[in-house]
Write a protein that holds these residues in place. Sequence first.
Motif, PDB file in Angstrom:
ATOM      1  N   LYS A  59       0.857  -1.182   0.000  1.00  0.00           N
ATOM      2  CA  LYS A  59       0.000   0.000   0.000  1.00  0.00           C
ATOM      3  C   LYS A  59       0.893   1.232   0.000  1.00  0.00           C
ATOM      4  O   LYS A  59       1.865   1.308   0.749  1.00  0.00           O
ATOM      5  CB  LYS A  59      -0.915  -0.001   1.210  1.00  0.00           C
ATOM      6  CG  LYS A  59      -1.955  -1.084   1.157  1.00  0.00           C
ATOM      7  CD  LYS A  59      -2.883  -1.020   2.326  1.00  0.00           C
ATOM      8  CE  LYS A  59      -3.902  -2.150   2.215  1.00  0.00           C
ATOM      9  NZ  LYS A  59      -4.814  -2.162   3.348  1.00  0.00           N
ATOM     10  N   LYS A  60       0.569   2.172  -0.847  1.00  0.00           N
ATOM     11  CA  LYS A  60       1.341   3.405  -0.957  1.00  0.00           C
ATOM     12  C   LYS A  60       0.411   4.586  -0.738  1.00  0.00           C
ATOM     13  O   LYS A  60      -0.770   4.546  -1.094  1.00  0.00           O
ATOM     14  CB  LYS A  60       1.971   3.528  -2.357  1.00  0.00           C
ATOM     15  CG  LYS A  60       2.930   2.421  -2.717  1.00  0.00           C
ATOM     16  CD  LYS A  60       4.269   2.673  -2.111  1.00  0.00           C
ATOM     17  CE  LYS A  60       5.268   1.651  -2.628  1.00  0.00           C
ATOM     18  NZ  LYS A  60       6.606   1.953  -2.243  1.00  0.00           N
ATOM     19  N   LEU A  69      -3.326  10.952  -1.495  1.00  0.00           N
ATOM     20  CA  LEU A  69      -3.587   9.992  -2.562  1.00  0.00           C
ATOM     21  C   LEU A  69      -3.182   8.612  -2.074  1.00  0.00           C
ATOM     22  O   LEU A  69      -2.082   8.430  -1.566  1.00  0.00           O
ATOM     23  CB  LEU A  69      -2.788  10.353  -3.817  1.00  0.00           C
ATOM     24  CG  LEU A  69      -3.075  11.700  -4.437  1.00  0.00           C
ATOM     25  CD1 LEU A  69      -2.135  11.953  -5.598  1.00  0.00           C
ATOM     26  CD2 LEU A  69      -4.513  11.762  -4.921  1.00  0.00           C
ATOM     27  N   ARG A  70      -4.062   7.656  -2.237  1.00  0.00           N
ATOM     28  CA  ARG A  70      -3.786   6.281  -1.800  1.00  0.00           C
ATOM     29  C   ARG A  70      -3.829   5.353  -2.998  1.00  0.00           C
ATOM     30  O   ARG A  70      -4.610   5.538  -3.920  1.00  0.00           O
ATOM     31  CB  ARG A  70      -4.817   5.832  -0.775  1.00  0.00           C
ATOM     32  CG  ARG A  70      -4.748   6.629   0.473  1.00  0.00           C
ATOM     33  CD  ARG A  70      -5.816   6.230   1.444  1.00  0.00           C
ATOM     34  NE  ARG A  70      -5.803   7.189   2.543  1.00  0.00           N
ATOM     35  CZ  ARG A  70      -6.147   6.884   3.766  1.00  0.00           C
ATOM     36  NH1 ARG A  70      -6.556   5.682   4.069  1.00  0.00           N
ATOM     37  NH2 ARG A  70      -6.105   7.804   4.701  1.00  0.00           N
ATOM     38  N   GLY A  71      -2.991   4.343  -2.943  1.00  0.00           N
ATOM     39  CA  GLY A  71      -2.955   3.368  -4.015  1.00  0.00           C
ATOM     40  C   GLY A  71      -2.289   2.097  -3.560  1.00  0.00           C
ATOM     41  O   GLY A  71      -1.976   1.931  -2.377  1.00  0.00           O
ATOM     42  N   LYS A  72      -2.068   1.200  -4.508  1.00  0.00           N
ATOM     43  CA  LYS A  72      -1.477  -0.088  -4.181  1.00  0.00           C
ATOM     44  C   LYS A  72      -0.623  -0.558  -5.343  1.00  0.00           C
ATOM     45  O   LYS A  72      -1.013  -0.417  -6.507  1.00  0.00           O
ATOM     46  CB  LYS A  72      -2.578  -1.105  -3.898  1.00  0.00           C
ATOM     47  CG  LYS A  72      -2.093  -2.425  -3.390  1.00  0.00           C
ATOM     48  CD  LYS A  72      -3.254  -3.347  -3.068  1.00  0.00           C
ATOM     49  CE  LYS A  72      -2.736  -4.698  -2.631  1.00  0.00           C
ATOM     50  NZ  LYS A  72      -3.801  -5.648  -2.421  1.00  0.00           N
TER      51      LYS A  72
END
Length: 95
Positions: A59-60, A69-72
């Motif tokens: 998870k980044k 901002l969230r992402g994977k």
Amino acid sequence: MIQIIPIVTEKANAVSEKTNRFSFRVSPEATKPQIIDAVEKLYDVKVVGISTMNYDGKKKRRYSRSGLLRGKVAAFKKAVVTVAEGQTIDFYSNI
């Protein structure tokens, strides 16, 4: 057809020089027999053993002007292939 990408890092190169084991990033749905067949056909070597590892996506998150901002990062599978004594794989031959 499964996707096979060689892992060329300092650590992977050191391991391959000492123990004749080569690392590949493969499709997550690939099985050990499929990986063995693909490596033997692509590099014309005899595979003696194989180990596979499944890696979860990390998870980044980062802060930006528009907010958090969230992402994977995508999950992947790694295969470490041992080839027969006296054989080797040269990743740099077709550059």
